[in-house]
Design a protein around this motif. Structure first.
Motif, PDB file in Angstrom:
ATOM      1  N   ASP A  59       0.738  -1.278  -0.002  1.00  0.00           N
ATOM      2  CA  ASP A  59       0.045   0.178  -0.050  1.00  0.00           C
ATOM      3  C   ASP A  59       0.820   1.272  -0.067  1.00  0.00           C
ATOM      4  O   ASP A  59       0.469   2.090  -0.638  1.00  0.00           O
ATOM      5  CB  ASP A  59      -1.041   0.105   1.049  1.00  0.00           C
ATOM      6  N   GLN A  60       1.742   1.416   0.796  1.00  0.00           N
ATOM      7  CA  GLN A  60       2.656   2.481   1.006  1.00  0.00           C
ATOM      8  C   GLN A  60       3.465   2.775  -0.475  1.00  0.00           C
ATOM      9  O   GLN A  60       3.715   4.092  -0.396  1.00  0.00           O
ATOM     10  CB  GLN A  60       3.851   2.234   2.130  1.00  0.00           C
ATOM     11  N   SER A  64      -0.784  -3.371  -5.209  1.00  0.00           N
ATOM     12  CA  SER A  64      -1.895  -4.166  -4.656  1.00  0.00           C
ATOM     13  C   SER A  64      -1.576  -5.472  -4.596  1.00  0.00           C
ATOM     14  O   SER A  64      -1.182  -6.029  -5.612  1.00  0.00           O
ATOM     15  CB  SER A  64      -3.035  -3.718  -5.186  1.00  0.00           C
TER      16      SER A  64
END
Length: 287
Positions: A59-60, A64
């Motif tokens: 996410d960072q 995905s």
């Protein structure tokens, strides 16, 4: 694109239970001085290792898990393979999409098929985690054998023997992708003679090697386990001598422990003098 999602050793950097000078300084500096468990991603579809923080790491960095179709696992230590999240892929066949009600499972989006590649211990952990139901979790598994290439959906991976844990068959990976060749060598101590012989048949566009023990001068190269920066330097020089990489080929250090290496901002310039590039979480290599 090759992206480092995490670049720490098992205890992370700063160490989760440590306030030594390096860990204390890293906490104060923040940013690229903070490292999470080592893992990487090729493009957006092929993961290398799957540690405890993998959803957050993806996410960072703008990735995905929904797009990942291949998972290459170096060995079964939990900082490299934490299979719990694979339970949340459960999505039985024959249900509506999105499903009606909330009793079918934890996912309301049917996942893409995911093939996991690893050793027999990785297989055992996976099987136990999903309770033997690979189909319901849209998973497949391939047991890797050293020196034998496997063609995944997007690339060719050849596992080579790592010098890490004598109780299991640990792997480093040679990845061939879109005309480029990558060596991903973590976890490993000094390369085994048979591995060195095998590598001489390649010409690499990127070499990634672990440097867990940093500047530790008490490193014993005869013991399996991990590398230090001096061994990284010696390995690069050996590879240059064998003409398996060019002087300009990135030789990148990951899996860095906090106790024998200062935070990134001070450590990276020191390694650069040896022709080594210190990776940080989120670093991208354009091949």
């Amino acid at each position: 694109m090759f992206t480092f999602l995490g670049t720490s050793a098992g205890e992370q950097y700063p160490g989760v239970w440590c306030d030594c000078p390096n860990c204390h300084e890293a906490r104060g500096l923040g940013g690229i001085n903070i490292r999470r468990n080592s893992c990487a991603i090729v493009s957006d579809h092929t993961l290398i290792d799957f540690g405890p923080a993998i959803p957050v790491q993806l996410d960072q960095q703008g990735f995905s898990l929904l797009k990942v179709q291949t998972l290459l696992v170096t060995h079964s230590h939990l900082d490299h393979f934490f299979p719990w999240y694979l339970r949340w892929r459960y999505y039985p066949e024959g249900v509506a999409s999105p499903p009606e009600g909330d009793e079918m499972g934890p996912a309301f989006t049917k996942p893409l098929p995911l093939t996991v590649y690893g050793n027999s211990q990785v297989w055992d952990l996976l099987w136990q985690t999903v309770k033997g139901d690979l189909k319901g979790h849209h998973l497949d598994f391939v047991v890797l054998k050293p020196w034998e290439p496997v063609a995944t959906k997007h690339l060719v991976c050849t596992p080579v023997k790592a010098n890490h844990d004598p109780t299991q068959e640990c792997f480093n990976f040679i990845l061939e992708y879109q005309g480029k060749t990558i060596l991903y060598a973590t976890d490993t101590a000094a390369l085994l003679p048979e591995t060195k012989d095998f590598l001489t048949g390649y010409r690499f566009d990127l070499v990634v090697m672990e440097g867990t023990l940093g500047f530790n001068q008490q490193y014993d190269a005869t013991v399996s386990g991990h590398s230090n920066f001096q061994l990284n330097r010696e390995t690069r020089n050996w590879m240059l001598g064998q003409n398996v990489l060019a002087e300009t080929t990135p030789f990148v250090i990951t899996h860095t422990g906090p106790h024998f290496a200062p935070p990134h901002e001070r450590c990276a310039p020191l390694l650069a003098k040896w022709g080594l590039t210190l990776a940080h979480d989120g670093m991208k290599i354009h091949l």
